[in-house]
Design a protein around this motif. Structure first.
Motif, PDB file in Angstrom:
ATOM      1  N   PRO A   5       0.811  -1.221   0.000  1.00  0.00           N
ATOM      2  CA  PRO A   5       0.000   0.000   0.000  1.00  0.00           C
ATOM      3  C   PRO A   5       0.845   1.272   0.000  1.00  0.00           C
ATOM      4  O   PRO A   5       1.988   1.286   0.451  1.00  0.00           O
ATOM      5  CB  PRO A   5      -0.802  -0.111   1.306  1.00  0.00           C
ATOM      6  N   ARG A   6       0.234   2.344  -0.491  1.00  0.00           N
ATOM      7  CA  ARG A   6       0.778   3.690  -0.338  1.00  0.00           C
ATOM      8  C   ARG A   6      -0.166   4.467   0.578  1.00  0.00           C
ATOM      9  O   ARG A   6      -1.381   4.470   0.368  1.00  0.00           O
ATOM     10  CB  ARG A   6       0.905   4.395  -1.689  1.00  0.00           C
ATOM     11  N   TYR A   7       0.397   5.124   1.586  1.00  0.00           N
ATOM     12  CA  TYR A   7      -0.389   5.859   2.577  1.00  0.00           C
ATOM     13  C   TYR A   7      -0.266   7.361   2.314  1.00  0.00           C
ATOM     14  O   TYR A   7       0.841   7.890   2.196  1.00  0.00           O
ATOM     15  CB  TYR A   7       0.094   5.525   3.988  1.00  0.00           C
ATOM     16  N   ILE A   8      -1.413   8.044   2.231  1.00  0.00           N
ATOM     17  CA  ILE A   8      -1.455   9.463   1.899  1.00  0.00           C
ATOM     18  C   ILE A   8      -2.276  10.179   2.966  1.00  0.00           C
ATOM     19  O   ILE A   8      -3.431   9.821   3.225  1.00  0.00           O
ATOM     20  CB  ILE A   8      -2.064   9.678   0.504  1.00  0.00           C
ATOM     21  N   GLU A   9      -1.698  11.208   3.576  1.00  0.00           N
ATOM     22  CA  GLU A   9      -2.349  11.890   4.697  1.00  0.00           C
ATOM     23  C   GLU A   9      -3.282  12.997   4.211  1.00  0.00           C
ATOM     24  O   GLU A   9      -2.916  13.803   3.347  1.00  0.00           O
ATOM     25  CB  GLU A   9      -1.295  12.479   5.635  1.00  0.00           C
ATOM     26  N   VAL A  10      -4.488  13.040   4.779  1.00  0.00           N
ATOM     27  CA  VAL A  10      -5.401  14.156   4.534  1.00  0.00           C
ATOM     28  C   VAL A  10      -5.075  15.268   5.524  1.00  0.00           C
ATOM     29  O   VAL A  10      -4.332  15.072   6.484  1.00  0.00           O
ATOM     30  CB  VAL A  10      -6.878  13.715   4.635  1.00  0.00           C
ATOM     31  N   SER A  11      -5.628  16.451   5.296  1.00  0.00           N
ATOM     32  CA  SER A  11      -5.155  17.622   6.038  1.00  0.00           C
ATOM     33  C   SER A  11      -5.665  17.704   7.471  1.00  0.00           C
ATOM     34  O   SER A  11      -5.109  18.450   8.278  1.00  0.00           O
ATOM     35  CB  SER A  11      -5.523  18.905   5.290  1.00  0.00           C
ATOM     36  N   SER A  12      -6.727  16.950   7.817  1.00  0.00           N
ATOM     37  CA  SER A  12      -7.257  17.023   9.180  1.00  0.00           C
ATOM     38  C   SER A  12      -8.190  15.850   9.442  1.00  0.00           C
ATOM     39  O   SER A  12      -8.622  15.156   8.512  1.00  0.00           O
ATOM     40  CB  SER A  12      -8.021  18.338   9.394  1.00  0.00           C
ATOM     41  N   THR A  13      -8.533  15.659  10.705  1.00  0.00           N
ATOM     42  CA  THR A  13      -9.508  14.630  11.068  1.00  0.00           C
ATOM     43  C   THR A  13     -10.874  14.941  10.466  1.00  0.00           C
ATOM     44  O   THR A  13     -11.616  14.030  10.077  1.00  0.00           O
ATOM     45  CB  THR A  13      -9.619  14.514  12.599  1.00  0.00           C
ATOM     46  N   LEU A  14     -11.221  16.221  10.360  1.00  0.00           N
ATOM     47  CA  LEU A  14     -12.494  16.593   9.750  1.00  0.00           C
ATOM     48  C   LEU A  14     -12.544  16.156   8.286  1.00  0.00           C
ATOM     49  O   LEU A  14     -13.569  15.645   7.815  1.00  0.00           O
ATOM     50  CB  LEU A  14     -12.719  18.100   9.862  1.00  0.00           C
ATOM     51  N   GLU A  15     -11.452  16.343   7.554  1.00  0.00           N
ATOM     52  CA  GLU A  15     -11.414  15.904   6.158  1.00  0.00           C
ATOM     53  C   GLU A  15     -11.602  14.390   6.073  1.00  0.00           C
ATOM     54  O   GLU A  15     -12.326  13.886   5.205  1.00  0.00           O
ATOM     55  CB  GLU A  15     -10.077  16.294   5.512  1.00  0.00           C
ATOM     56  N   PHE A  16     -10.962  13.658   6.980  1.00  0.00           N
ATOM     57  CA  PHE A  16     -11.104  12.202   6.990  1.00  0.00           C
ATOM     58  C   PHE A  16     -12.540  11.805   7.333  1.00  0.00           C
ATOM     59  O   PHE A  16     -13.102  10.882   6.731  1.00  0.00           O
ATOM     60  CB  PHE A  16     -10.126  11.580   7.992  1.00  0.00           C
ATOM     61  N   SER A  17     -13.148  12.506   8.279  1.00  0.00           N
ATOM     62  CA  SER A  17     -14.538  12.219   8.652  1.00  0.00           C
ATOM     63  C   SER A  17     -15.471  12.424   7.468  1.00  0.00           C
ATOM     64  O   SER A  17     -16.379  11.619   7.225  1.00  0.00           O
ATOM     65  CB  SER A  17     -14.973  13.120   9.814  1.00  0.00           C
ATOM     66  N   ILE A 202     -15.442  17.150  -1.274  1.00  0.00           N
ATOM     67  CA  ILE A 202     -14.056  17.491  -1.597  1.00  0.00           C
ATOM     68  C   ILE A 202     -13.193  17.183  -0.381  1.00  0.00           C
ATOM     69  O   ILE A 202     -13.524  17.572   0.744  1.00  0.00           O
ATOM     70  CB  ILE A 202     -13.936  18.973  -1.977  1.00  0.00           C
ATOM     71  N   ILE A 203     -12.086  16.483  -0.607  1.00  0.00           N
ATOM     72  CA  ILE A 203     -11.188  16.090   0.475  1.00  0.00           C
ATOM     73  C   ILE A 203      -9.829  16.746   0.242  1.00  0.00           C
ATOM     74  O   ILE A 203      -9.159  16.481  -0.759  1.00  0.00           O
ATOM     75  CB  ILE A 203     -11.029  14.557   0.548  1.00  0.00           C
ATOM     76  N   LYS A 204      -9.426  17.582   1.178  1.00  0.00           N
ATOM     77  CA  LYS A 204      -8.144  18.281   1.064  1.00  0.00           C
ATOM     78  C   LYS A 204      -7.028  17.423   1.661  1.00  0.00           C
ATOM     79  O   LYS A 204      -7.152  16.899   2.773  1.00  0.00           O
ATOM     80  CB  LYS A 204      -8.220  19.624   1.794  1.00  0.00           C
ATOM     81  N   LEU A 205      -5.937  17.287   0.917  1.00  0.00           N
ATOM     82  CA  LEU A 205      -4.780  16.539   1.392  1.00  0.00           C
ATOM     83  C   LEU A 205      -3.832  17.453   2.159  1.00  0.00           C
ATOM     84  O   LEU A 205      -3.825  18.675   1.972  1.00  0.00           O
ATOM     85  CB  LEU A 205      -4.038  15.901   0.216  1.00  0.00           C
ATOM     86  N   LYS A 206      -3.002  16.855   3.002  1.00  0.00           N
ATOM     87  CA  LYS A 206      -2.035  17.643   3.764  1.00  0.00           C
ATOM     88  C   LYS A 206      -0.976  18.238   2.848  1.00  0.00           C
ATOM     89  O   LYS A 206      -0.547  19.380   3.028  1.00  0.00           O
ATOM     90  CB  LYS A 206      -1.378  16.775   4.836  1.00  0.00           C
ATOM     91  N   ASP A 207      -0.547  17.463   1.850  1.00  0.00           N
ATOM     92  CA  ASP A 207       0.500  17.899   0.927  1.00  0.00           C
ATOM     93  C   ASP A 207       0.093  17.556  -0.503  1.00  0.00           C
ATOM     94  O   ASP A 207      -0.949  16.944  -0.740  1.00  0.00           O
ATOM     95  CB  ASP A 207       1.833  17.211   1.264  1.00  0.00           C
ATOM     96  N   THR A 208       0.940  17.919  -1.449  1.00  0.00           N
ATOM     97  CA  THR A 208       0.728  17.551  -2.844  1.00  0.00           C
ATOM     98  C   THR A 208       0.664  16.035  -2.980  1.00  0.00           C
ATOM     99  O   THR A 208       1.453  15.313  -2.361  1.00  0.00           O
ATOM    100  CB  THR A 208       1.877  18.100  -3.710  1.00  0.00           C
ATOM    101  N   HIS A 209      -0.276  15.540  -3.761  1.00  0.00           N
ATOM    102  CA  HIS A 209      -0.425  14.092  -3.922  1.00  0.00           C
ATOM    103  C   HIS A 209       0.860  13.509  -4.515  1.00  0.00           C
ATOM    104  O   HIS A 209       1.355  13.992  -5.536  1.00  0.00           O
ATOM    105  CB  HIS A 209      -1.611  13.791  -4.837  1.00  0.00           C
ATOM    106  N   PRO A 210       1.415  12.463  -3.889  1.00  0.00           N
ATOM    107  CA  PRO A 210       2.721  11.953  -4.326  1.00  0.00           C
ATOM    108  C   PRO A 210       2.677  11.022  -5.534  1.00  0.00           C
ATOM    109  O   PRO A 210       3.731  10.623  -6.031  1.00  0.00           O
ATOM    110  CB  PRO A 210       3.209  11.184  -3.091  1.00  0.00           C
ATOM    111  N   LEU A 211       1.491  10.674  -6.031  1.00  0.00           N
ATOM    112  CA  LEU A 211       1.406   9.629  -7.054  1.00  0.00           C
ATOM    113  C   LEU A 211       0.866  10.120  -8.392  1.00  0.00           C
ATOM    114  O   LEU A 211       0.424   9.319  -9.208  1.00  0.00           O
ATOM    115  CB  LEU A 211       0.538   8.470  -6.542  1.00  0.00           C
ATOM    116  N   VAL A 212       0.909  11.426  -8.630  1.00  0.00           N
ATOM    117  CA  VAL A 212       0.506  11.978  -9.926  1.00  0.00           C
ATOM    118  C   VAL A 212       1.766  12.265 -10.741  1.00  0.00           C
ATOM    119  O   VAL A 212       2.757  12.776 -10.215  1.00  0.00           O
ATOM    120  CB  VAL A 212      -0.325  13.265  -9.758  1.00  0.00           C
ATOM    121  N   ASP A 213       1.726  11.942 -12.013  1.00  0.00           N
ATOM    122  CA  ASP A 213       2.864  12.187 -12.900  1.00  0.00           C
ATOM    123  C   ASP A 213       2.847  13.655 -13.331  1.00  0.00           C
ATOM    124  O   ASP A 213       2.322  14.005 -14.385  1.00  0.00           O
ATOM    125  CB  ASP A 213       2.783  11.263 -14.119  1.00  0.00           C
TER     126      ASP A 213
END
Length: 219
Positions: A5-17, A202-213
């Motif tokens: 797996p690849r793990y990608i962090e969202v910007s907050s618990t609210l975004e994850f909820s 819409i889900i905001k990520l903590k950082d730039t998505h690492p898996l886009v070319d």
């Protein structure tokens, strides 16, 4: 080939909820486990070349359910031990004592989502047509001096995976995209409550998505 797996962090618990609860037929299950020395809540949302793509948030409190609620235009998120308030949504938290090796983070491979830039938000909204259940969420993250919002998808199970997106000059401050099946333009809103429209979260990520070319982004 790395299938871990690849793990990608969202910007907050609210975004994850919002990710696991909002606009779902039934809230998704959240998994509690250790990741890089800390406790997190995680959920798998995609597969890229046989690798699970998992989104997560660090766990701030302990409990049995991740609770999400919308009151007017305000979202609320908290960890609770009861589902007694039926006006709220609850994602059950399943505690994993120890991850098997197959669920530990991969070491990274060259597999990437290929970017497809769309002309406008209306085109992005139209990608949700035909979904019998809630459409896949839109992910939002910064890139260079712009913001990208879009959906990860593939057109065949074995083929290339794509990131269909729109480039924005500024970060949207509202967590839902509202649209209708007519000529009106989609808009960002605080709540999916107005009748007669469709909505995508819409889900905001903590950082730039690492898996886009990003090397193949259109200029």
């Amino acid at each position: 080939m790395d299938k871990l797996p690849r793990y990608i962090e969202v910007s907050s618990t609210l975004e994850f909820s919002r990710l696991v609860c909002a606009l779902e037929r039934a809230p998704r299950i959240s998994f509690l486990h250790e990741h890089e020395g800390r406790k997190i809540l995680s959920v798998q949302m995609d597969i890229l070349k046989e690798k699970p793509i998992v989104y997560y948030t660090p766990l701030e409190n302990h409990g049995h359910y991740l609770c999400y609620a919308l009151k007017g235009d305000n979202e609320q998120s908290e960890i609770v031990n009861s589902t007694s308030d039926t006006s709220k949504l609850y994602s059950p938290i399943v505690r994993i004592k120890s991850l098997p090796d197959t669920l530990r983070p991969g070491n990274g491979t060259p597999d990437r989502y290929q970017p497809i830039e769309l002309e406008d938000l209306a085109s992005l909204a139209k990608l949700t047509y035909g979904f019998e259940e809630s459409p896949f969420p839109l992910f939002l993250f910064p890139h260079s001096d712009k913001w990208l919002v879009g959906v990860f998808m593939n057109f065949t199970e074995e083929g290339t995976s794509y990131f269909c997106h729109v480039v924005l000059d500024n970060e949207p401050q509202k967590p839902f995209l509202k649209f209708a099946n007519n000529t009106s333009e989609p808009s960002f809103v605080n709540s999916p409550s107005e009748h007669g429209y469709s909505y995508v979260k819409i889900i905001k990520l903590k950082d730039t998505h690492p898996l886009v070319d990003y090397g193949h982004l259109q200029n």
